[in-house]
Each structure stands twice: as C-alpha cells, then as structure tokens.
Design a protein around this motif. Structure first.
Motif, PDB file in Angstrom:
ATOM      1  N   GLU A   6       0.796  -1.437   0.174  1.00  0.00           N
ATOM      2  CA  GLU A   6       0.112  -0.062   0.041  1.00  0.00           C
ATOM      3  C   GLU A   6       0.828   1.201   0.061  1.00  0.00           C
ATOM      4  OE1 GLU A   6      -2.164  -2.845   2.975  1.00  0.00           O
ATOM      5  OE2 GLU A   6      -0.132  -2.201   2.592  1.00  0.00           O
ATOM      6  N   CYS A  22      -2.732   0.335  -3.901  1.00  0.00           N
ATOM      7  CA  CYS A  22      -2.362  -1.158  -3.341  1.00  0.00           C
ATOM      8  C   CYS A  22      -1.943  -1.622  -4.954  1.00  0.00           C
ATOM      9  CB  CYS A  22      -3.655  -1.861  -2.925  1.00  0.00           C
ATOM     10  SG  CYS A  22      -3.178  -3.663  -2.535  1.00  0.00           S
ATOM     11  N   TRP A  36     -10.411  -2.972   0.934  1.00  0.00           N
ATOM     12  CA  TRP A  36     -10.012  -2.225   1.788  1.00  0.00           C
ATOM     13  C   TRP A  36     -10.405  -2.440   3.492  1.00  0.00           C
ATOM     14  CZ3 TRP A  36      -5.185   0.441   0.771  1.00  0.00           C
ATOM     15  CH2 TRP A  36      -4.963   0.571  -0.485  1.00  0.00           C
ATOM     16  N   ARG A  38      -9.683  -1.210   7.397  1.00  0.00           N
ATOM     17  CA  ARG A  38      -8.805  -0.336   8.378  1.00  0.00           C
ATOM     18  C   ARG A  38      -9.063  -0.546   9.794  1.00  0.00           C
ATOM     19  NH1 ARG A  38     -12.813   4.923   7.763  1.00  0.00           N
ATOM     20  NH2 ARG A  38     -14.742   4.306   8.801  1.00  0.00           N
ATOM     21  N   ILE A  69     -13.706   3.141  -4.549  1.00  0.00           N
ATOM     22  CA  ILE A  69     -12.837   1.992  -4.906  1.00  0.00           C
ATOM     23  C   ILE A  69     -12.760   1.726  -6.305  1.00  0.00           C
ATOM     24  CG2 ILE A  69     -14.430   0.373  -4.727  1.00  0.00           C
ATOM     25  CD1 ILE A  69     -12.197  -1.349  -3.128  1.00  0.00           C
ATOM     26  N   LEU A  80      -7.975   3.551  -3.666  1.00  0.00           N
ATOM     27  CA  LEU A  80      -9.328   4.101  -2.880  1.00  0.00           C
ATOM     28  C   LEU A  80      -9.126   5.535  -2.822  1.00  0.00           C
ATOM     29  CD1 LEU A  80     -11.679   3.085  -0.868  1.00  0.00           C
ATOM     30  CD2 LEU A  80     -10.060   3.390   0.917  1.00  0.00           C
ATOM     31  N   TYR A  93      -4.840   1.677   7.205  1.00  0.00           N
ATOM     32  CA  TYR A  93      -5.640   1.131   6.066  1.00  0.00           C
ATOM     33  C   TYR A  93      -4.727  -0.122   5.269  1.00  0.00           C
ATOM     34  CZ  TYR A  93      -9.238   4.638   6.307  1.00  0.00           C
ATOM     35  OH  TYR A  93     -10.302   5.412   6.762  1.00  0.00           O
ATOM     36  N   TYR A  94      -5.449  -1.217   5.112  1.00  0.00           N
ATOM     37  CA  TYR A  94      -4.920  -2.534   4.586  1.00  0.00           C
ATOM     38  C   TYR A  94      -5.601  -2.946   3.373  1.00  0.00           C
ATOM     39  CZ  TYR A  94      -2.886  -3.228   9.385  1.00  0.00           C
ATOM     40  OH  TYR A  94      -2.398  -2.778  10.605  1.00  0.00           O
ATOM     41  N   CYS A  95      -4.780  -3.252   2.424  1.00  0.00           N
ATOM     42  CA  CYS A  95      -5.177  -3.895   1.286  1.00  0.00           C
ATOM     43  C   CYS A  95      -5.422  -5.406   1.318  1.00  0.00           C
ATOM     44  CB  CYS A  95      -4.119  -3.651   0.028  1.00  0.00           C
ATOM     45  SG  CYS A  95      -4.646  -4.321  -1.504  1.00  0.00           S
TER      46      CYS A  95
END
Length: 115
Positions: A6, A22, A36, A38, A69, A80, A93-95
């Motif tokens: 990311e 990402c 995504w 979080r 998105i 995003l 924030y995670y992909c």
C-alpha cells in the motif's frame, strides 16, 4: 503467492482528501475480489470497501458517498479515493486480495485526519 504493497497514506485535515494505492505482485491473475480494511487504535479491523474483478463494488455505510474504490486488473493495482475525510476515518488502512482458498494482506498505510 500474491504480495501487496500500500501507499498514499498521510496526515490531512478534516474535509480533505487522500488517495490510497495498492500494488499486487506475483500471481495477480489469480486474484478475485480485492478490498480495503482499516484499524483504528484500540479497535478491531473493519471492512471499508471491496471490488470484484468484474468491477462490482461494495462499501461500508460509514464511507458511502465519500470513498470510491477502483482497480486495474491488468496492472494488479487498486485505489481508494477518500474525500470529505473525518477524524473517525483515522487508522491503518490495509489492502486485501482474495484467491481460491487463500488471501493476502498488505503491511498497511497510516491515515490520520485532524479535526
């Protein structure tokens, strides 16, 4: 195997915008849905948005109308766009990328929204 990285996090004032990216590498054509998530301090990781490889999207109620998105299947990228950010959007924030019987996560990118 699929690896995710990311980028695009940062510090922004309330009402501002950020764009997260990402990038997937490895067997990117095995990826189905991407999304995504979080995680705010002291809270569990929560769903933000997802997009299938055909382009169908789904959003958490808290971000509908503010976040968008998108993805490029050929390049293995996802984005995003976050507008009208609020302090409660703060978090890591995670992909996420899902394949048959497996999923991958990125390392996360910090988003901080000041009041």
């Amino acid at each position: 195997q699929v690896q995710l990285v990311e980028s695009g996090g940062g510090l922004v004032q309330s009402g501002g915008s950020l764009r997260l990216s990402c990038t997937a590498s490895g067997n990117i054509f095995s990826i189905g849905a991407m999304g995504w998530y979080r995680q705010a301090p002291g809270k569990q990781r929560e769903f933000v948005a997802e997009i299938t490889n055909s382009g169908s999207t789904n959003y958490a109620e808290s971000v509908k109308g503010r976040f968008t998105i998108s993805r490029d299947n050929d390049k293995g990228t996802m984005a995003l766009q976050m507008n009208s950010l609020k302090p409660e959007d703060t978090g890591v924030y995670y992909c996420n990328a899902r394949r048959i019987l497996a999923e991958s996560w990125g390392q996360g990118t910090q988003v901080t929204v000041s009041p």
